[in-house]
Design a protein around this motif. Sequence first.
Motif, PDB file in Angstrom:
ATOM      1  N   ARG A 114      -6.448  20.216 -24.078  1.00 36.26           N
ATOM      2  CA  ARG A 114      -6.212  20.264 -24.902  1.00 36.26           C
ATOM      3  C   ARG A 114      -3.944  20.398 -24.870  1.00 36.26           C
ATOM      4  NH1 ARG A 114      -8.216  26.423 -25.862  1.00 36.26           N
ATOM      5  NH2 ARG A 114      -7.649  26.923 -24.284  1.00 36.26           N
ATOM      6  N   ALA A 115      -3.536  19.567 -25.550  1.00 33.20           N
ATOM      7  CA  ALA A 115      -2.310  19.911 -26.206  1.00 33.20           C
ATOM      8  C   ALA A 115      -1.927  20.719 -26.025  1.00 33.20           C
ATOM      9  CB  ALA A 115      -1.777  18.309 -26.853  1.00 33.20           C
ATOM     10  N   VAL A 116      -0.296  21.349 -26.149  1.00 32.94           N
ATOM     11  CA  VAL A 116       0.105  22.179 -26.368  1.00 32.94           C
ATOM     12  C   VAL A 116       0.946  22.128 -26.991  1.00 32.94           C
ATOM     13  CG1 VAL A 116       0.582  23.554 -23.995  1.00 32.94           C
ATOM     14  CG2 VAL A 116       1.914  21.825 -24.878  1.00 32.94           C
ATOM     15  N   ILE A 117       1.210  23.449 -28.152  1.00 38.83           N
ATOM     16  CA  ILE A 117       2.278  23.256 -29.681  1.00 38.83           C
ATOM     17  C   ILE A 117       2.674  24.996 -30.142  1.00 38.83           C
ATOM     18  CG2 ILE A 117       0.497  21.630 -30.907  1.00 38.83           C
ATOM     19  CD1 ILE A 117      -0.831  24.472 -32.248  1.00 38.83           C
ATOM     20  N   GLY A 118       4.163  24.065 -30.676  1.00 40.09           N
ATOM     21  CA  GLY A 118       5.008  25.532 -29.814  1.00 40.09           C
ATOM     22  C   GLY A 118       5.555  25.906 -31.727  1.00 40.09           C
ATOM     23  N   HIS A 119       4.538  26.112 -32.360  1.00 41.32           N
ATOM     24  CA  HIS A 119       4.753  26.432 -34.031  1.00 41.32           C
ATOM     25  C   HIS A 119       4.639  27.866 -33.710  1.00 41.32           C
ATOM     26  CE1 HIS A 119       2.054  22.357 -34.474  1.00 41.32           C
ATOM     27  NE2 HIS A 119       2.969  22.471 -35.419  1.00 41.32           N
ATOM     28  N   HIS A 120       4.309  28.745 -32.869  1.00 43.61           N
ATOM     29  CA  HIS A 120       3.728  30.156 -32.631  1.00 43.61           C
ATOM     30  C   HIS A 120       4.981  30.694 -31.386  1.00 43.61           C
ATOM     31  CE1 HIS A 120       2.172  30.393 -35.758  1.00 43.61           C
ATOM     32  NE2 HIS A 120       0.789  29.542 -35.324  1.00 43.61           N
ATOM     33  N   LEU A 121       6.442  29.750 -30.678  1.00 48.95           N
ATOM     34  CA  LEU A 121       6.985  29.265 -29.778  1.00 48.95           C
ATOM     35  C   LEU A 121       7.757  31.177 -30.083  1.00 48.95           C
ATOM     36  CD1 LEU A 121       7.970  29.197 -27.203  1.00 48.95           C
ATOM     37  CD2 LEU A 121       9.746  27.588 -28.009  1.00 48.95           C
ATOM     38  N   LYS A 122       7.644  32.370 -29.397  1.00 53.84           N
ATOM     39  CA  LYS A 122       8.194  33.930 -29.825  1.00 53.84           C
ATOM     40  C   LYS A 122       9.543  33.930 -29.107  1.00 53.84           C
ATOM     41  CE  LYS A 122       5.143  34.676 -32.101  1.00 53.84           C
ATOM     42  NZ  LYS A 122       5.115  34.655 -33.447  1.00 53.84           N
ATOM     43  N   VAL A 123       9.966  33.466 -27.548  1.00 55.88           N
ATOM     44  CA  VAL A 123      10.804  33.419 -26.672  1.00 55.88           C
ATOM     45  C   VAL A 123      11.323  32.482 -25.982  1.00 55.88           C
ATOM     46  CG1 VAL A 123       9.589  34.742 -25.277  1.00 55.88           C
ATOM     47  CG2 VAL A 123      11.874  35.301 -25.429  1.00 55.88           C
ATOM     48  N   ILE A 124      12.788  31.965 -25.468  1.00 53.38           N
ATOM     49  CA  ILE A 124      12.513  31.403 -24.438  1.00 53.38           C
ATOM     50  C   ILE A 124      13.765  31.776 -23.092  1.00 53.38           C
ATOM     51  CG2 ILE A 124      14.511  28.919 -24.107  1.00 53.38           C
ATOM     52  CD1 ILE A 124      12.696  28.473 -27.322  1.00 53.38           C
ATOM     53  N   ILE A 125      13.396  31.910 -22.058  1.00 50.59           N
ATOM     54  CA  ILE A 125      14.203  32.420 -20.685  1.00 50.59           C
ATOM     55  C   ILE A 125      14.605  31.315 -20.081  1.00 50.59           C
ATOM     56  CG2 ILE A 125      14.689  34.452 -19.422  1.00 50.59           C
ATOM     57  CD1 ILE A 125      10.796  33.409 -21.554  1.00 50.59           C
ATOM     58  N   ILE A 126      15.808  31.319 -20.073  1.00 51.51           N
ATOM     59  CA  ILE A 126      16.973  30.714 -19.206  1.00 51.51           C
ATOM     60  C   ILE A 126      17.723  31.182 -18.038  1.00 51.51           C
ATOM     61  CG2 ILE A 126      18.796  28.763 -18.995  1.00 51.51           C
ATOM     62  CD1 ILE A 126      18.741  29.032 -22.200  1.00 51.51           C
ATOM     63  N   SER A 127      17.256  30.498 -16.602  1.00 46.98           N
ATOM     64  CA  SER A 127      18.116  31.504 -16.035  1.00 46.98           C
ATOM     65  C   SER A 127      19.008  31.333 -15.643  1.00 46.98           C
ATOM     66  CB  SER A 127      17.149  31.478 -14.555  1.00 46.98           C
ATOM     67  OG  SER A 127      17.814  29.219 -13.924  1.00 46.98           O
ATOM     68  N   THR A 128      19.996  32.130 -15.009  1.00 48.28           N
ATOM     69  CA  THR A 128      21.019  31.869 -15.218  1.00 48.28           C
ATOM     70  C   THR A 128      21.815  31.351 -13.869  1.00 48.28           C
ATOM     71  OG1 THR A 128      21.211  33.918 -13.073  1.00 48.28           O
ATOM     72  CG2 THR A 128      22.047  34.390 -16.012  1.00 48.28           C
ATOM     73  N   ASP A 129      21.223  30.386 -12.760  1.00 50.44           N
ATOM     74  CA  ASP A 129      20.742  29.397 -11.992  1.00 50.44           C
ATOM     75  C   ASP A 129      20.882  28.387 -12.289  1.00 50.44           C
ATOM     76  OD1 ASP A 129      20.835  31.430  -9.873  1.00 50.44           O
ATOM     77  OD2 ASP A 129      19.086  31.322  -9.269  1.00 50.44           O
ATOM     78  N   LEU A 130      20.221  28.285 -13.140  1.00 49.16           N
ATOM     79  CA  LEU A 130      20.245  27.113 -14.098  1.00 49.16           C
ATOM     80  C   LEU A 130      21.103  26.888 -15.262  1.00 49.16           C
ATOM     81  CD1 LEU A 130      18.318  23.993 -14.582  1.00 49.16           C
ATOM     82  CD2 LEU A 130      17.297  25.631 -16.368  1.00 49.16           C
ATOM     83  N   ILE A 131      21.763  28.217 -15.775  1.00 49.30           N
ATOM     84  CA  ILE A 131      22.765  27.364 -16.616  1.00 49.30           C
ATOM     85  C   ILE A 131      24.153  27.321 -15.936  1.00 49.30           C
ATOM     86  CG2 ILE A 131      23.322  30.278 -17.114  1.00 49.30           C
ATOM     87  CD1 ILE A 131      22.729  28.776 -20.596  1.00 49.30           C
ATOM     88  N   ARG A 132      24.105  27.881 -15.401  1.00 53.33           N
ATOM     89  CA  ARG A 132      25.465  27.348 -14.051  1.00 53.33           C
ATOM     90  C   ARG A 132      25.670  25.533 -13.595  1.00 53.33           C
ATOM     91  NH1 ARG A 132      24.469  32.540 -11.241  1.00 53.33           N
ATOM     92  NH2 ARG A 132      26.260  33.699 -11.196  1.00 53.33           N
ATOM     93  N   GLU A 133      24.655  25.362 -13.913  1.00 53.96           N
ATOM     94  CA  GLU A 133      24.754  23.906 -13.502  1.00 53.96           C
ATOM     95  C   GLU A 133      24.564  22.625 -14.551  1.00 53.96           C
ATOM     96  OE1 GLU A 133      25.247  22.959 -10.394  1.00 53.96           O
ATOM     97  OE2 GLU A 133      25.480  25.265  -9.743  1.00 53.96           O
TER      98      GLU A 133
END
Length: 397
Positions: A114-133
């Motif tokens: 089954r394909a994933v769908i994002g209609h009910h996405l509740k939270v996004i978490i971004i690591s600080t290591d990634l967002i430094r770059e």
Amino acid sequence: MRKYRMLTLLLVVGIMATQTGCWSSKEIEDMSMYVGLALDDGKPTATEEKLDKQGEGYPKRNLFTATVQIVPVKTGSNNKQEKGQGKGDGFLNESETGDSLIQLMRQYSLRRERAVIGHHLKVIIISTDLIREQNIDKLMDFVLRDNDIRPSCIVLLSRGLARDTLKAGNSEEIPAFKLQAMPRGHFRTGEIMRGVNLTRLNSLIGSKQSFMLQEVASSDGETEFSGAGIIKGDTGRYVGPLDQMDVQSVSWITGDIEGAVIKSYNWHDEPMTYELKRLKSKIIPRVEGDRLSFHVHIESEGRIMENWDVDEDPSQSEFLNRAEKIFEKTLLQMLEHLLEKLQTKYKVDVSGFGKQLSLDHPQYWKKVKDRWDEVFSQTPVTFDVKFTITDYGSSKK
């Protein structure tokens, strides 16, 4: 009678023809909804590496790893991916690595029925290591464009691996739902920010001004808000953290605080705690020619909710006056510590000074807004704090 029956039959047929029902509905058990999304620095998981060795793959750069939390998990699924460290049977975490978030979402279809769908996405978490770059504007481009994702989805930062925050602490909770609900504690403590949803994030990114996002720490499946991370406006990248006391200090300056406690130590070095009841806070910009300064006036009413000095009587006015001065001094130290970080260490404004300047002196703001962080770091700021203790709880004295 026959005519009446014919009319009744026509009415029934008409009703049936106009009621389409749920002919195009899909059962929730047949859908793969992702409710959490974690973004980490691009390091393929062991499962990805094994699968890549057996397949052709596709052209990509491993810039980030996206982990989705899928609910519900179909009963009897043969998928052996991580299930919250063996706890939390109601969800499934899957990871993909690449350089396009929409492409990664399509890649999940290669693994699942089954394909994933994002209609009910509740939270996004971004690591600080990634967002430094990587610039947050680039990372969030697909999310902000996708009409399927609700703008109420909140965004957090993680000091460790973002995907670790999507692991369950017990078998009854869905980690993404827990993280979405945690900002509700803002009414209890100023150490918790109001949740920054996608609508608010889009506005903050577009303003090109620096801002904060709540940080979350994780250990053994447990999560805790651990201060905030600063995103610099002109680069869109992470520049450093603020601790829990710094986040509370920002709330005292902006006045965006509903509940807070300040702990200090009295003249006998015994702990005592002040609980906020009411607050008035005002940032006052002062412009004299080309010279700019700020004064912050804070008035607070509250109560003493804990006093370890059993030899003192909180009902005495002398005690209350001395206690007020101690709490005022404690808050001033917190505010000055925050200001030192913002103006000297990070050279950013995330505490509402620029916003108030734009309201009170719009012409001056137009001249400095494009280099506001630099201007703010060199601008004098003074504080005036007044505490009033209105009661001391149900004292035993």
